[in-house]
Design a protein around this motif. Structure first.
Motif, short mmCIF file in Angstrom:
data_model
loop_
_atom_site.label_atom_id
_atom_site.label_comp_id
_atom_site.label_asym_id
_atom_site.label_seq_id
_atom_site.Cartn_x
_atom_site.Cartn_y
_atom_site.Cartn_z
N ASP A 186 0.83 -1.20 0.00
CA ASP A 186 0.00 0.00 0.00
C ASP A 186 0.87 1.26 0.00
OD1 ASP A 186 -1.75 2.09 0.53
OD2 ASP A 186 -2.91 0.95 2.01
N PRO A 187 0.87 2.02 -1.09
CA PRO A 187 1.75 3.18 -1.17
C PRO A 187 1.44 4.26 -0.13
CG PRO A 187 0.24 3.10 -3.04
CD PRO A 187 0.04 1.84 -2.27
N ARG A 188 0.21 4.28 0.38
CA ARG A 188 -0.14 5.30 1.38
C ARG A 188 0.66 5.09 2.66
NH1 ARG A 188 -6.42 4.22 1.75
NH2 ARG A 188 -5.50 2.16 2.04
N VAL A 189 1.04 3.85 2.96
CA VAL A 189 1.74 3.56 4.20
C VAL A 189 3.13 4.20 4.20
CG1 VAL A 189 2.70 1.75 5.67
CG2 VAL A 189 0.46 1.43 4.61
N ASP A 190 3.87 4.02 3.10
CA ASP A 190 5.22 4.60 3.05
C ASP A 190 5.17 6.10 3.17
OD1 ASP A 190 6.37 2.12 0.67
OD2 ASP A 190 6.67 2.24 2.83
N GLU A 191 4.18 6.70 2.52
CA GLU A 191 4.04 8.15 2.59
C GLU A 191 3.72 8.59 4.02
OE1 GLU A 191 1.57 9.67 -0.71
OE2 GLU A 191 1.01 11.21 0.79
N ALA A 192 2.82 7.84 4.66
CA ALA A 192 2.43 8.16 6.04
C ALA A 192 3.62 8.01 6.99
CB ALA A 192 1.29 7.25 6.48
N ASN A 193 4.43 7.00 6.75
CA ASN A 193 5.60 6.79 7.61
C ASN A 193 6.61 7.92 7.45
OD1 ASN A 193 4.47 4.45 8.57
ND2 ASN A 193 5.74 3.07 7.35
N ARG A 194 6.74 8.40 6.22
CA ARG A 194 7.65 9.53 6.00
C ARG A 194 7.15 10.74 6.79
NH1 ARG A 194 8.53 7.32 0.84
NH2 ARG A 194 6.61 8.22 -0.01
N GLU A 195 5.85 10.95 6.76
CA GLU A 195 5.25 12.07 7.50
C GLU A 195 5.49 11.90 9.00
OE1 GLU A 195 3.94 14.84 6.62
OE2 GLU A 195 3.18 15.44 8.60
N ALA A 196 5.28 10.70 9.50
CA ALA A 196 5.45 10.44 10.93
C ALA A 196 6.89 10.68 11.35
CB ALA A 196 5.02 9.01 11.28
N THR A 197 7.84 10.18 10.59
CA THR A 197 9.24 10.35 10.99
C THR A 197 9.68 11.81 10.85
OG1 THR A 197 9.96 9.61 8.80
CG2 THR A 197 9.99 7.99 10.55
N SER A 198 9.13 12.53 9.90
CA SER A 198 9.55 13.93 9.81
C SER A 198 8.97 14.74 10.97
CB SER A 198 9.19 14.53 8.45
OG SER A 198 7.85 14.89 8.41
N ARG A 199 7.76 14.37 11.43
CA ARG A 199 7.21 15.04 12.61
C ARG A 199 8.06 14.75 13.83
NH1 ARG A 199 0.58 14.35 12.33
NH2 ARG A 199 0.37 14.92 10.12
N PHE A 200 8.55 13.51 13.93
CA PHE A 200 9.43 13.12 15.03
C PHE A 200 10.68 14.00 15.04
CE2 PHE A 200 11.17 9.61 17.74
CZ PHE A 200 12.50 9.96 17.74
N LYS B 267 9.45 10.20 24.47
CA LYS B 267 7.99 10.26 24.54
C LYS B 267 7.48 11.46 23.75
CE LYS B 267 3.73 9.90 26.26
NZ LYS B 267 2.75 9.00 25.60
N LEU B 268 8.12 12.62 23.92
CA LEU B 268 7.67 13.83 23.23
C LEU B 268 7.77 13.66 21.72
CD1 LEU B 268 6.68 16.70 23.81
CD2 LEU B 268 9.05 17.48 23.62
N GLN B 269 8.89 13.13 21.26
CA GLN B 269 9.09 12.96 19.83
C GLN B 269 8.09 11.96 19.24
OE1 GLN B 269 13.22 11.76 20.43
NE2 GLN B 269 13.93 13.56 19.29
N LEU B 270 7.87 10.86 19.96
CA LEU B 270 6.98 9.82 19.44
C LEU B 270 5.52 10.24 19.51
CD1 LEU B 270 8.96 6.83 20.87
CD2 LEU B 270 8.43 7.18 18.46
N THR C 220 2.55 2.89 9.95
CA THR C 220 2.81 1.65 10.67
C THR C 220 3.97 1.80 11.66
OG1 THR C 220 4.21 0.96 8.82
CG2 THR C 220 1.94 0.15 8.83
N ILE C 221 4.34 3.04 11.96
CA ILE C 221 5.44 3.29 12.89
C ILE C 221 4.97 3.06 14.33
CG2 ILE C 221 7.07 5.04 13.74
CD1 ILE C 221 7.56 4.18 10.89
N VAL C 222 5.79 2.36 15.11
CA VAL C 222 5.48 2.11 16.52
C VAL C 222 5.74 3.39 17.31
CG1 VAL C 222 6.04 0.70 18.54
CG2 VAL C 222 6.13 -0.31 16.26
N THR C 223 4.77 3.85 18.08
CA THR C 223 4.94 5.09 18.83
C THR C 223 5.09 4.87 20.33
OG1 THR C 223 2.54 5.32 18.87
CG2 THR C 223 3.73 6.57 17.17
#
Lengths: 541, 474
Positions: B55-69, B291-294, B304-307
């Motif tokens: 699912d291509p949406r997952v990779d994009e979402a993970n990129r977003e999550a890690t950049s927010r971190f 904790k703050l970053q995650l 699908t990133i573990v927080t």
């Protein structure tokens, strides 16, 4: 006076010494079923061993082992086995059992544990990757799909894991931009449709499920013969049918540009010939293709139309497309521009002639040799009474073509042909091309059956097939009295370049009194003429 | 006749090894995959995982999550009373926070019960152990995970309204996280001890220690914490089980400001002695940073990133970005390690504490190569520590350029544990941790290494697959 020393054996001899059942479990190990069966076969060779089972300790496997007399209870095993463990069961003399268990356990010790236990070594990078994703990363990655087979780096995942996991692995590979050869069978229709849709979206090939043969850019995949690279692309819904055409092309001096397997159900109405059509599009984009051969069973008319439509651009630019589909009427293909072949040999011959290969070989579909039984006596069909022709095959297409060519025999002669590569025979057992044991048993049974006049089998060579596909059969034949009444025939499918050594195989079979043929049609025609009398005109000459 | 640009075929063989022979014979690049079924042997686990991987949406979402971190800048801005800093503790009802996913009093492990008893006594909600137990047993105290209030606590992780907490803030977003202050070793609340000396220490921490630290930090305008951790990783810490360098670096920044506060010399000396004598003082800050970053990376649809990874001594729970606050739980594992003299595996409590938040952020066990001595607890060598670190990288989707590891050539630490990769590779996240005695109040009895349970990741994947509608066919 010499004392006759009463020899004491090392262990007390029980007058009623019978075979015992010993088992053990190796925890936290996984090996594929072929590897496990090889271990079992090797251990079964130990003197004093009656039978060996080496299987993953799933409930189904343990139940099956129990019915065969192996000791599967937790007390014998010392542990409650799980599906992540390997069960080793041996029946035989006590010492032989202990030796067999030790040998197999040691063999298994070579592999890494299936789950890294907490606290064990983190594992080194030199171990094989545990998943396609990891392997892909380590190989340098690149999520760019190279859908054209001509472009740069072409990645192909060859998948032969158990059915329950096969579709998932295929999906992962497609997601990484790889073409997929899905060898596994018993994959559901829904999964097949879903995977082929995903593949089509990305311009990738999903070859399968149940795809046994492919050759991409000269690289043999699955069960494949060593053939010359050339200008004929072969696209087939079947394995052995494709192998037959590829071997014949080689024999005719021609060669294979690409061999793309579509899987046994690609031409089902719901799948719509997705992979075959995809393969035709790739052939259209390939400037070096000079002929295309399609091998399949007669498809649904709607699917046939779709395939013919996909073939149209090729035909328009002068690339002939030849269809070999046993039982298809040429009327079905009117106005499609497709050539219809009468047989697999015929398809190869037409393709070779129309492609610009220098004619370097020949392919006879009949032979003038006299049918002889294994005892060397001239074969005579029994005058009255029911009799039969028994065929033992490694693949469906060869069986279908054989039966088709023998469709109008005299009324008292029936044809019983079995494809031992079919799902029914390969559940929990290796494919007959890997282990011909089940096929061999049928041949021996038929040779001893007075109601059988002719026995025929195929021997398929090439990568993936057994290194000695006839040794077991020949040793069993050797202990039987030579037959004065039964005709024994074999078709050896392969080229002189195959690893098994085709010439040696043919010679050993011939020495044992087997009538050996180069093509499936040749064997069928020989049998037909032996059974009906003088050769009939008008078929495949 | 080959064209000059011969296309190269790479074969990835998954299954019967024999199929490598054909491609090898023509010199093709062949990779044999050492395939095995997923850890739980469940075809559905593989199936949902494969859908998520496709699912291509997952990779994009993970990129977003890690950049927010990575965008989060964690700054320690103050030490405050928990009731003041944490909204949930400022209400009228007696409320206590604990480590790990939600759990009821009746099911709790010994150390956590002991810590809660101690907290009840500390707050004065009961005046005897028996009445404290009764109060906790009859629902007189609201018990909630630290995680539900933006907080984390090591071991039992108990935070009560009167206790002091670190306040970590990201200036750009105003987002905050909290952790309690580390008591030191021996008889301490987080291991379930509740005797008078423990409560006395807590009172001192909540008064003198908190006041001095608060004044010092505020005088600095806050302390940026990532540089402290980055330095510590270059000095033999992995900021979960090894924190002495980080503690030293932190103390360096605070010593002069502490000395310059208006507090009496004796108070300052007590504070400096307390911090200087506790090699794990920085742990709670490290945890609050992670904790703050995650938390910033949480709630990204399809990610699908573990927080979070957290244990309450009975269950191990994870949270995943795409499913927000949902916990996916499995029984907590026992720890594989070495024991202090007189103790053994029979005395051990299962895995306990919120400190696995450091591994979740790519530190701790995921940076073991920075602190190789830890692997000695399981009989390993320094090479094993490197191997673990490299291996954990395979289940992370990205890298953290802020935290690098010298012994790996200053390679970036991994970032973003991906549920899909855990399932696909069968590589379970490794956690360095202390071992608590299973009876309340005895304390730490060893240290070692454990892994997160596979079932958590399988559960998360199935839930993620359910919330994702199939991607539209383009």
């Amino acid at each position: 006076m010499t004392q006759s020393a009463a020899t004491q054996p090392d262990s007390p001899v029980d007058a009623t010494d019978g075979p015992v059942a010993r088992s053990t479990v190796v925890t936290n190990r996984y090996r594929d079923s072929v590897a496990l069966m090889r271990m079992a076969a090797a251990a079964a060779e130990i003197g004093g061993v009656q039978s060996v089972a080496v299987v993953m300790a799933t409930e189904a496997n343990l139940l099956d082992a129990a019915t065969k007399g192996f000791a599967v209870d937790s007390d014998s095993l010392g542990v409650t086995p799980t599906a992540n463990d390997v069960f080793i069961g041996v029946i035989g003399e006590d010492r032989a059992c202990a030796l067999a268990l030790a040998v197999v356990s040691e063999d298994l010790a070579g592999s890494r544990a299936s789950t890294p236990a907490a606290g064990t070594s983190g594992g080194s990078q030199t171990e094989a990757a545990a998943s396609i994703s990891s392997a892909f990363q380590r190989a340098g990655g690149s999520a760019e799909a190279h859908s054209s087979l001509d472009g740069g780096l072409v990645s192909v995942a060859v998948i032969s894991v158990p059915a329950a996991f096969a579709a998932s692995e295929a999906r992962k590979a497609l997601a990484l931009g790889m073409h997929v050869m899905l060898f596994s069978d018993n994959v559901g229709l829904d999964d097949e449709c879903d995977l082929k849709q995903l593949a089509a979206q990305r311009g990738l090939l999903l070859m399968g499920p149940d795809c046994g043969t492919a050759m991409i850019n000269g690289v043999p995949l699955g069960f494949a013969n060593v053939v010359r690279r050339g200008s004929v692309t072969v696209i087939g819904a079947s394995g052995t049918g494709m192998q037959e055409v590829m071997a014949h092309l080689h024999r005719l001096g021609s060669g294979v540009r690409q061999a793309i397997g579509c899987g046994g159900r690609d031409l089902h109405l719901r799948v719509g010939g997705s992979t075959m059509i995809q393969a035709l599009r790739l052939a259209q984009a390939d400037g070096d293709v000079e002929a295309v051969v399609l091998v399949s069973k007669p498809p649904d008319p709607a699917v046939l139309r779709a395939v013919a439509e996909a073939a149209r651009p090729l035909i328009a630019r002068g690339v002939p497309v030849i269809l070999s589909a046993t039982g298809l009427h040429s009327g079905d293909l009117a106005e499609t521009g497709l050539h219809v072949a009468d047989s697999l040999d015929d398809a190869a011959r037409i393709a070779s002639r129309l492609a610009s290969a220098a004619p370097g070989g020949s392919l006879a579909t009949t032979t003038t040799s006299v049918p002889l039984t294994t005892a060397g006596a001239p074969f005579v069909l029994p005058g009255r009474g029911e009799t039969s022709v028994v065929g033992a095959f490694s693949g469906g297409t060869l069986k279908t073509e054989f039966t088709h060519l023998l469709r109008d025999l005299p009324a008292n002669v029936s044809v019983h042909a079995v494809d031992f590569g079919d799902d029914e025979y390969t559940k929990g057992r290796p494919h007959p091309m890997i282990d011909p044991g089940v096929r061999d048993r049928e041949v021996i049974r038929a040779m001893s059956d007075p109601a059988v006049a002719v026995v025929h089998f195929d021997v398929v060579l090439g990568f993936g097939a057994a290194s000695d596909p006839i040794g077991g059969l020949l040793s069993q034949l050797a202990v039987m009295p030579a037959s004065r009444s039964t005709l024994l025939c074999a078709h050896v499918l392969g080229t002189e370049l195959d690893p098994q050594g085709r010439d040696g195989i043919v010679r050993r079979l011939t020495d044992a009194g087997v009538n050996v043929f180069d093509t499936n049609a040749q064997a069928a025609n020989f049998i037909r003429s032996a059974v009906t009398g003088p050769e009939r005109e008008g078929h495949g000459s | 006749m080959m064209a000059p640009d011969v296309p190269v075929v790479r074969v990835f063989n998954v299954g019967v090894e024999e199929f490598c022979r054909g491609p090898e014979s023509v010199g093709a690049e062949v990779h044999q995959i050492d395939w095995r079924p997923p850890v739980d042997g469940d075809p559905e686990t593989s199936e949902v995982c494969s859908h998520l991987l496709a699912d291509p949406r997952v990779d994009e979402a993970n990129r977003e999550a890690t950049s927010r971190f990575l965008a989060v800048d964690p700054v320690a801005i103050d030490v405050q009373k928990a009731a003041q800093a944490i909204a949930g503790l400022g209400t009228g009802r007696p409320t206590l926070l604990h480590a790990g996913p939600p759990i009821v009093w009746e099911s709790m492990c010994g150390p956590m019960r002991g810590a809660l008893i101690g907290a009840v006594l500390f707050e004065g909600w009961a005046s005897s152990v028996d009445s404290a137990v009764e109060l906790l047993g009859n629902g007189g105290v609201v018990l909630e995970p630290c995680h539900h209030h933006g907080a984390v606590g090591p071991m039992s992780g108990v935070i009560s309204p009167s206790m002091p907490v670190w306040v970590i803030e990201d200036p750009a977003s105003g987002r905050r996280s909290f952790s309690n202050l580390n008591e030191g070793l021996g008889k301490v609340l987080r291991f379930g001890a509740f005797e008078p000396a423990v409560l006395e220490r807590l009172r001192w921490m909540g008064s003198e220690l908190a006041s001095v630290l608060s004044a010092a930090i505020r005088s600095l305008g806050g302390i940026a914490l990532r540089p402290v951790m980055a330095q510590a990783l270059h000095m033999g810490d992995e900021v979960h089980n090894r924190n002495s360098a980080a503690t030293g670096q932190f103390l360096k920044r605070l010593a002069a400001p502490i000395a310059q506060t208006d507090f009496p010399g004796e108070a300052i000396a007590r504070v400096l002695q307390f911090i200087g004598g506790n090699d794990h003082f920085f742990l709670n800050l490290s945890m609050a940073v992670c904790k703050l970053q995650l938390d910033a990376a949480s709630g990204v649809a399809h990610s699908t990133i573990v927080t979070a990874m957290a244990r309450n001594g009975v269950n191990f729970g994870i949270r995943v970005s795409g499913t927000g606050d949902t916990w996916f739980e499995a029984p907590a594992s026992m720890i594989n390690g070495l024991y202090f003299a007189g103790f053994g595996p029979d005395d051990a409590n299962p895995d306990l504490g919120d400190s696995a938040i450091t591994e979740t952020a790519g530190l701790g066990g995921f940076a073991m190569a920075a602190a190789p001595a830890i692997v000695g607890f399981v009989g390993g060598t320094a090479a094993d520590a490197l191997a673990y670190t490299v291996r954990m990288r395979e289940i992370c989707v990205a890298e953290n350029p802020v935290f690098t590891i010298p012994s790996l050539g200053f390679r970036n630490t991994g970032l973003g544990i991906d549920v899909r990769l855990v399932i696909d590779t069968a590589i379970l996240p490794v956690i360095n941790t202390g071992i608590a005695h299973r009876e309340a109040g005895i304390g730490q009895i060893g240290a070692g290494i454990t892994t997160a349970p596979f079932a958590c990741f399988a559960g998360a994947a199935k839930a993620l697959a359910r919330v994702s509608q199939p991607a539209p066919v383009t």
